[in-house]
Enzyme design. Structure first.
Site, PDB file in Angstrom:
ATOM      1  N   GLY A 161       0.880  -1.081   0.059  1.00  0.00           N
ATOM      2  CA  GLY A 161      -0.093  -0.025  -0.052  1.00  0.00           C
ATOM      3  C   GLY A 161       0.814   1.391  -0.012  1.00  0.00           C
ATOM      4  CB  CYS A 170       5.375  -3.752   0.156  1.00  0.00           C
ATOM      5  SG  CYS A 170       6.010  -2.124  -0.350  1.00  0.00           S
ATOM      6  CE1 TYR A 171       1.163   1.243   5.579  1.00  0.00           C
ATOM      7  CE2 TYR A 171      -0.620  -0.384   5.492  1.00  0.00           C
ATOM      8  CZ  TYR A 171      -0.104   0.996   5.896  1.00  0.00           C
ATOM      9  OH  TYR A 171      -0.695   1.677   6.878  1.00  0.00           O
ATOM     10  CG  HIS A 194       5.802  -5.734  -4.507  1.00  0.00           C
ATOM     11  ND1 HIS A 194       4.413  -5.543  -3.876  1.00  0.00           N
ATOM     12  CD2 HIS A 194       6.500  -4.664  -4.049  1.00  0.00           C
ATOM     13  CE1 HIS A 194       4.518  -4.391  -3.426  1.00  0.00           C
ATOM     14  NE2 HIS A 194       5.541  -3.758  -3.389  1.00  0.00           N
ATOM     15  CD  GLU A 240       2.805  -8.728  -4.918  1.00  0.00           C
ATOM     16  OE1 GLU A 240       3.800  -9.371  -4.144  1.00  0.00           O
ATOM     17  OE2 GLU A 240       2.373  -7.556  -4.690  1.00  0.00           O
ATOM     18  CB  SER A 243     -15.443  -0.328 -26.683  1.00  0.00           C
ATOM     19  OG  SER A 243     -14.409  -1.670 -26.332  1.00  0.00           O
ATOM     20  N   GLY A 291     -13.546  -3.939 -28.220  1.00  0.00           N
ATOM     21  CA  GLY A 291     -12.210  -4.241 -27.730  1.00  0.00           C
ATOM     22  C   GLY A 291     -12.951  -5.804 -27.323  1.00  0.00           C
ATOM     23  CB  VAL A 292     -10.790  -8.675 -26.330  1.00  0.00           C
ATOM     24  CG1 VAL A 292      -9.959  -8.476 -24.860  1.00  0.00           C
ATOM     25  CG2 VAL A 292     -11.076 -10.349 -26.244  1.00  0.00           C
ATOM     26  CG  ASP A 293     -11.766  -6.313 -21.579  1.00  0.00           C
ATOM     27  OD1 ASP A 293     -11.136  -7.314 -21.887  1.00  0.00           O
ATOM     28  OD2 ASP A 293     -11.276  -5.412 -20.942  1.00  0.00           O
ATOM     29  CB  SER A 294     -17.286  -4.063 -24.328  1.00  0.00           C
ATOM     30  OG  SER A 294     -16.496  -4.027 -25.676  1.00  0.00           O
ATOM     31  CE  LYS A 303      -7.698  -6.988 -22.438  1.00  0.00           C
ATOM     32  NZ  LYS A 303      -8.741  -5.770 -22.249  1.00  0.00           N
TER      33      LYS A 303
END
Ligand code: XMP
Length: 501
Positions: free
Chosen positions: A50, A77-78, A164, A166, A217, A219-222, A357
């Protein structure tokens, strides 16, 4: 939920849960303030990074009882600093920050780092450091600027790491999370990601017989969201493509052809957008204006269609980067997130809200969406408005669009298009002197930005061979009249973001 990830606002918080889910273990992100009592059935607890400083006035704090639950805890981290602070250690601001890849020297192999070599690369992003440990904690690794880069209390199964694990740049990060989740927490492997059938049946339950609208849009998401919801409710879904004038070359035609089956409405709103963006130069203001205009157009369509549900292709990283997670600092307001239901008096449904994604792309392939669409580069909702520095006009959008088209074409020709995250052009609001056809010219420069990224959270500029860059540069100055100079952006993220605004 077996592993609880408490979100202290870090940019990479959701990557933690993602890596854990990839191990087949169920992980969920919960608010920082979650009480120890609510966590007593978890197999393990992770405290995320954070931006705050543990001593800061509004710094998110930890329910200290979490450290006495007898459940393994890993602070990142935080989170690492919070554990030290909460258990009686000292945290202070260091003389030097540590950002990026750093060499970690292992002093004492805790269970978290079992079988690690004596030195390994880790990804750092901090200024505060743990200066002194609480009683019964031992230093397990150090870096040049952090003497206590990792600590452990094996007896309590409490661990802290300043770096990190991750983030993919941490060489053995995946190994470390695996050690924590499987060996230390002994969490069961019974998580499976949502399938197409899961989402279709969820959409049927959520939407039922109501009418829904979705902003498509291209795009692949919508697109994926639209096809999934179409499977669930068919013609009760109205897909709306708003031509803002800020979209890619021939985008409206592309969308029309890609979805012959969908109940699709194409709305030409170019004039409205350019009018509202007149004289606006502040990036956040541009985003907000575009978002608001979108909502207005939608409200209109939704009302006319009597739609009661708004479907959005928001994915997990959109939600985190827009600061919808408490304590996350807002980097940019993505126009497709937040605030819509109250304003529109319409139910919001986000079928892809927990997906990343690459998971969306996999799903899109399974749904047989056109290959070109599945592999298309990400394109920001506000389109060229965030790739034109300063005031956005129709003329400038035309310049940026043409230049971007050339970048994409040349990347495709070189077989690099699918290897990079994005390749595009940015138009700057300055002019420089050039010489073209024996004449002095005074025209705009174009910035070519081509980046590699795995998860959009961090990125590197792509080391594109010079002959390809030269081809791009030559074509842009030859084919885009208003441009006489092309520069290549060699910034990574952080410190820069991918988009210029
Ligand atoms: P940045 O510039 O934040 O971009 O490093 C990370 C990724 O997010 C995309 N992006 C957006 N997408 N609306 C969107 O839908 C937005 O306002 C927006 N801003 C950035 C960007 O293209 C990149 O892939």
């Amino acid at each position: 939920m077996d592993i609880a990830v408490l979100n202290f606002g870090g940019q990479y918080c959701h990557l933690i849960s993602r890596r854990i889910r990839a191990l087949g273990v169920d992980a969920e992100i919960l608010p920082a303030e979650t009480a120890a009592l609510e966590l007593k059935n978890a197999k393990g607890i992770i405290l995320s990074g954070g931006a705050a400083s543990v001593y800061g006035k509004n710094a998110p704090q930890l329910d200290k009882n979490i450290l006495s639950l007898n459940i393994p805890v890993l602070g990142i981290c935080y989170g690492h600093q919070l554990i030290a602070h909460a258990a009686g250690g000292i945290v202070r601001s260091a003389d030097h920050g540590e950002y990026g890849i750093t060499q970690l020297k292992i002093k004492n192999r805790s269970k978290l780092m079992k079988n690690f070599p004596s030195s390994t690369e880790v990804w750092m992003n901090h200024r505060d450091i743990v200066e002194a440990l609480p009683d019964n904690y031992a230093v397990t690794a150090s870096t040049k600027n952090s003497r206590i880069a990792a600590f452990a209390s094996e007896a309590k199964k409490i661990y802290g790491v300043q770096f990190h694990p991750e983030v993919t740049h941490t060489e053995l990060g995946g190994e470390m999370l695996k050690n924590f989740v499987l060996d230390i927490c002994k969490a069961p492997k019974n998580y499976r990601p949502k399938t197409i059938d899961d989402i279709v049946s969820e959409a049927k339950t959520v939407i039922g017989n109501q009418k829904a609208v979705i902003a498509l849009s291209g795009g692949v998401d919508s697109s994926t969201a639209a096809v999934l919801v179409d499977k669930a409710i068919g013609k009760n879904l109205v897909a709306v493509y708003v031509d803002t004038g800020l979209m890619r070359e021939n985008d409206a035609v592309f969308v029309r052809n890609a979805f012959p089956r969908l109940n699709l409405k194409i709305i030409d709103a170019k004039e409205t957008f350019f009018k509202k963006l007149k004289r606006i130069t502040d990036p956040e203001q541009k985003r907000k204006i575009i978002g608001k205009t979108f909502i207005e157009i939608f409200e209109d369509v939704a009302k006319k269609e009597h739609a009661e549900v708004l479907v959005q292709g928001t994915i997990y990283s959109d939600r985190i980067e827009s600061g919808s997670a408490r304590h996350a600092s807002v980097i940019k307001s993505h126009h497709n997130v937040g605030g819509l239901p109250e304003k529109m008096n319409i139910e919001l449904y986000e079928p892809l809200r927990d997906l990343y994604k690459d998971e969306v792309r996999k799903m899109a392939k399974k749904l047989s969406l056109p290959e070109e669409l599945v592999n298309r580069h990400v394109f920001p909702g506000p389109g060229f408005a965030v790739r034109i520095v300063g005031e956005v006009t129709e003329e400038k959008a035309g310049i940026a669009r043409k230049a971007a088209q050339i970048v994409e074409e040349e990347l495709k020709k070189a077989g690099l298009y699918e290897k990079v995250w994005m390749g595009f052009a940015v138009l700057l609001p300055i002019k420089s002197v050039g010489v073209q056809g024996d004449e002095r010219s005074y025209k705009y420069p174009i910035v070519v930005r081509i980046i590699e990224s795995k998860d959009a959270m961090t990125a590197n500029f792509a080391k594109i061979p010079y002959p390809i860059l030269e081809k791009i540069s030559t074509r842009i100055t030859n084919e885009v009249r208003a441009v006489n100079r092309v520069v290549y952006d060699i910034s990574n993220k952080p410190p820069a973001t991918m988009e210029w605004e």
